[in-house]
Design a protein around this motif. Structure first.
Motif, PDB file in Angstrom:
ATOM      1  N   GLU A  58       3.623  63.356  33.050  1.00  8.53           N
ATOM      2  CA  GLU A  58       3.403  62.491  34.216  1.00  8.53           C
ATOM      3  C   GLU A  58       4.315  61.287  34.101  1.00  8.53           C
ATOM      4  OE1 GLU A  58      -1.421  63.186  34.392  1.00  8.53           O
ATOM      5  OE2 GLU A  58      -0.551  61.347  35.184  1.00  8.53           O
ATOM      6  N   TYR A  59       4.971  60.989  35.194  1.00  5.50           N
ATOM      7  CA  TYR A  59       5.831  59.814  35.195  1.00  5.50           C
ATOM      8  C   TYR A  59       5.410  58.896  36.334  1.00  5.50           C
ATOM      9  CZ  TYR A  59       9.820  56.804  35.875  1.00  5.50           C
ATOM     10  OH  TYR A  59      10.602  55.701  36.029  1.00  5.50           O
ATOM     11  N   ARG A  60       5.254  57.608  36.034  1.00  4.28           N
ATOM     12  CA  ARG A  60       4.877  56.627  37.050  1.00  4.28           C
ATOM     13  C   ARG A  60       5.824  55.451  37.009  1.00  4.28           C
ATOM     14  NH1 ARG A  60      -0.457  58.148  38.544  1.00  4.28           N
ATOM     15  NH2 ARG A  60      -0.801  59.895  37.155  1.00  4.28           N
ATOM     16  N   TYR A  61       6.191  54.985  38.149  1.00  6.57           N
ATOM     17  CA  TYR A  61       7.127  53.875  38.236  1.00  6.57           C
ATOM     18  C   TYR A  61       6.652  52.901  39.304  1.00  6.57           C
ATOM     19  CZ  TYR A  61      11.348  51.356  39.609  1.00  6.57           C
ATOM     20  OH  TYR A  61      12.243  50.380  39.935  1.00  6.57           O
ATOM     21  N   ARG A  62       6.528  51.620  38.909  1.00  2.00           N
ATOM     22  CA  ARG A  62       6.144  50.588  39.864  1.00  2.00           C
ATOM     23  C   ARG A  62       7.070  49.394  39.670  1.00  2.00           C
ATOM     24  NH1 ARG A  62       0.155  49.169  41.183  1.00  2.00           N
ATOM     25  NH2 ARG A  62      -0.093  50.836  39.701  1.00  2.00           N
TER      26      ARG A  62
END
Lengths: 398, 257
Positions: A58-62
């Motif tokens: 899982e990759y998350r970017y904010r």
């Protein structure tokens, strides 16, 4: 194969994003699965046991101080025996733009609607990834544009679903399959545009404190196909998925009173042969701190109804589920759920057991067992009557 | 969770004809008044669970809390560790008299589950803290009795007893030590339904935020019956973020991560 190419391309695109950002995060899990079957297989191509490997990063970017988030969750499984079960999917690849009273969500996402345990009638946005597990809880990523309006009158979600995902079905080498097998590549659509038919959905929900209520409507390609007898290119009998254009209206309701939690889900569907209504209603009672220990014990009861009776696509037309949920609340978060579903008009019943325990801080062991008994020849589960099994899943989280 | 840190600040001893019940209640009310107006805050929480043999297990949680006028607070907890529960989140609307409303988001299924509100005495995340220990400590949730004045670690304290109103509580009573100088909770003894001493909570490392609001940096809960302990370490308190009701909805719960 198509999926694999999309995969590599997207992973490449995301790597560029990774390097320029500070608020990004990788996580996910890798797992090994073993299934052992209690009885000899019914069909020659099937096996007594099966190994499988899974990977779901899982990759998350904010971006800093941004109203936007990006999520990428690919998934892949490699199966020892069944080429249909070896597959890859993009569970999520989405952009979400958040404001106080509305949100835009664009991309491939997973949306769940529902409150009951034994079956999920109202849930309809995502297609079931049926090769994953008989419990139909795994879902394929669904491309969508979703506008959520959040206000004092509740939350209204509006969906445009531009691309339809076909249900996955097990191949000849797998246990727990239909006989004959389902030929996914021969799928037939009522809609002229086939999988490119634009589907729409709306969902309203609100918590009234004492109870939570949800109402939904869906129009478009039915996620659940009818399975029609046919023959494949080499003249062998197969089941051909037929995707009707349907309308489905749903309601979900939960109300907690003390240690009781009351649940109701109901749908009315038109467009798939005759119109019908189906529902699941139930209650869960939780004993906290059982016998002075830190364990919680839950007792579940649900009634499953479908007014098509024997003509229903689902095996649950007039069935009762009884269940026990035990959470030890120990440091390993050990828990166990045991359920029995009994058909009220036949001898058919099904046992399910699922138990979880964390090992160390990054590993988790899951035991799953399912047993079928007394399945009559007219039951949709008849081809699985020999397929009672035990599954061990060892997952490493990162 | 937050309110444990702040729950009891007390009123100077005033009248003479007060009963011990009235005095206990007055202390509790004054405590609540002292924490009025904090608005909202966020903080990082680390939980260290230890069993009798000394085996350790760690959890991390990001906490957001919104003060609600004339009702209990709203809070959103996002779990970070252990890795298998990463992304799990919990939304709680606490109430002064009614049972709290609670929802849990399970990321693997993208599912929000309503939690039966009677589960007050259940363990929070396998720790020695029950849900009712970490919830918003509203005055109305207890009946009170002033017991005595007593020094604790050479600091003068009020000692009061409080009795949970809810029939779902796991406790018969709690004995609370309140620092007289700063009106902060220093220690709580929890007695189970059979009136045996079950747990002791000690709170240390207090710091003052916005010149008014005291928050403990460490809370140690010791289970006197099993010898298990849970240490809560609070860091990065930030007040007045401008959090709103819209940050505490089922929608925000799903995207808390």
């Amino acid at each position: 194969m198509r999926h694999t190419f999309i995969f590599v391309g997207l992973a490449g695109a995301l790597c560029c994003v990774v390097n320029t950002s500070s608020a990004n995060e990788w996580s996910g899990f890798a797992a090994l699965e073993y299934r052992g079957f209690a009885h000899a297989p019914l069909y020659a191509e099937q096996h007594q046991s099966n190994y499988s490997a899974l990977l779901q990063p899982e990759y998350r970017y904010r971006p800093e101080n941004s109203k936007d988030t990006f999520t990428f969750i690919p998934f892949a499984r490699l199966d020892q025996h069944d080429a249909e079960r070896s597959h890859a999917d993009i569970r999520e690849l989405a952009w979400v733009n958040v404001h106080d009273d509305y949100e835009w969500r664009l991309g491939i996402r997973k949306v769940f609607w529902g409150v009951t345990e034994s079956q999920h009638l109202v849930d309809i946005i995502n297609q079931t990834d049926l090769v994953e597990n008989f419990d139909a809880k795994s879902k394929l990523g669904q491309p969508m544009l979703n506008l959520a309006l959040i206000n004092t009158w509740g939350t209204l979600d509006l969906f445009v679903l531009p691309y339809f995902r076909e249900r996955t079905f097990l191949g000849t080498a797998s246990r727990l399959r239909s006989e004959p097998i389902v030929a996914s590549d021969l799928a037939v659509y009522q809609a002229e545009q086939g999988r490119h038919h634009l589907d729409y959905a709306a969902h309203w929900s609100k918590s009234f404190g004492d109870f939570d209520l949800g109402l939904s409507h869906f129009m478009g390609n039915s996620r659940e196909p009818r399975l029609l007898p046919g023959i494949n290119g080499s003249g062998a009998p197969v089941l051909i998925p037929y995707y009707d254009l349907i309308h489905q209206t749903g309601v979900e309701f939960t109300a907690p009173t003390g240690s009781w939690l009351w649940k109701l889900e109901a749908i009315h569907r038109t467009g798939q042969a005759t119109a019908y209504t189906a529902s699941t209603a139930g209650v869960e009672y939780t004993y906290s701190a059982l016998f002075g220990s830190s364990a919680d014990l839950g007792v579940l009861f649900e009634y499953l109804y479908d007014d098509r009776g024997a003509a229903a696509l689902s095996p649950f037309q007039d069935d009762v589920m009884l269940g026990v949920r035990l959470a030890l609340n120990d440091t390993q978060s050990s828990d166990l759920l045991f359920t029995l579903i009994q058909d009220r008009h036949s001898t058919a019943h099904m046992f399910n057991l699922e138990a979880n325990r964390r090992l160390g801080s990054n590993w988790k062991l899951t035991l799953q067992a399912r047993a079928f008994a007394g399945i009559p020849s007219v039951d949709p589960l008849y081809s699985m009557r020999q397929d009672s099994y035990m599954e061990l899943l060892l997952a490493r989280y990162f | 969770m937050m309110m444990l840190a702040t729950s009891l600040l007390a009123l100077p001893l005033s009248s003479q004809a007060e009963t011990s019940e009235e005095k206990g209640l007055a202390i509790a009310k004054e405590v609540e008044r002292h924490d009025d107006g904090f608005g909202d805050f966020t903080a990082n929480l680390e939980m260290i669970l230890k069993n009798k043999q000394g085996d350790e297990s760690r959890r991390t949680i990001l906490i957001q809390t919104l003060e609600v006028k004339d009702d209990g607070d709203k809070s959103l907890s996002l779990f970070g560790e252990p890795a298998d529960v990463k992304g799990t989140a919990m939304l709680t609307f606490s109430h002064k008299r009614d049972d709290d409303d609670q929802w849990m988001f399970l990321p693997a299924l993208s599912r929000v589950k309503r939690i039966a509100s009677g589960n007050k005495s259940g363990s929070f995340m396998g720790s020695e803290f029950a849900f009712e220990d970490i919830g918003s400590q509203e005055v109305e949730k207890y009946n009170y009795k002033y017991l005595r004045d007593e020094d604790l670690n050479s600091r003068p304290c009020f000692v009061i007893e409080r009795y949970p109103v809810s029939p779902h509580s796991g406790y018969k009573r709690q004995v609370v030590w309140i620092d007289k100088a700063e009106y902060r909770v220093a220690k709580i003894d929890f007695y189970d339904r059979k009136d045996s001493l079950l747990k002791t909570l000690t709170m240390d490392g207090y710091e003052k935020y916005l010149q008014k609001y005291w928050r403990a940096g460490q809370m140690l809960m010791v289970n006197r019956q099993t010898e298990k302990t849970t240490l809560l370490k609070w860091t990065q308190f930030k007040f007045k973020h401008g959090l709103k009701d819209s940050d505490f909805t089922e929608t925000s719960l799903k995207r808390a991560r």
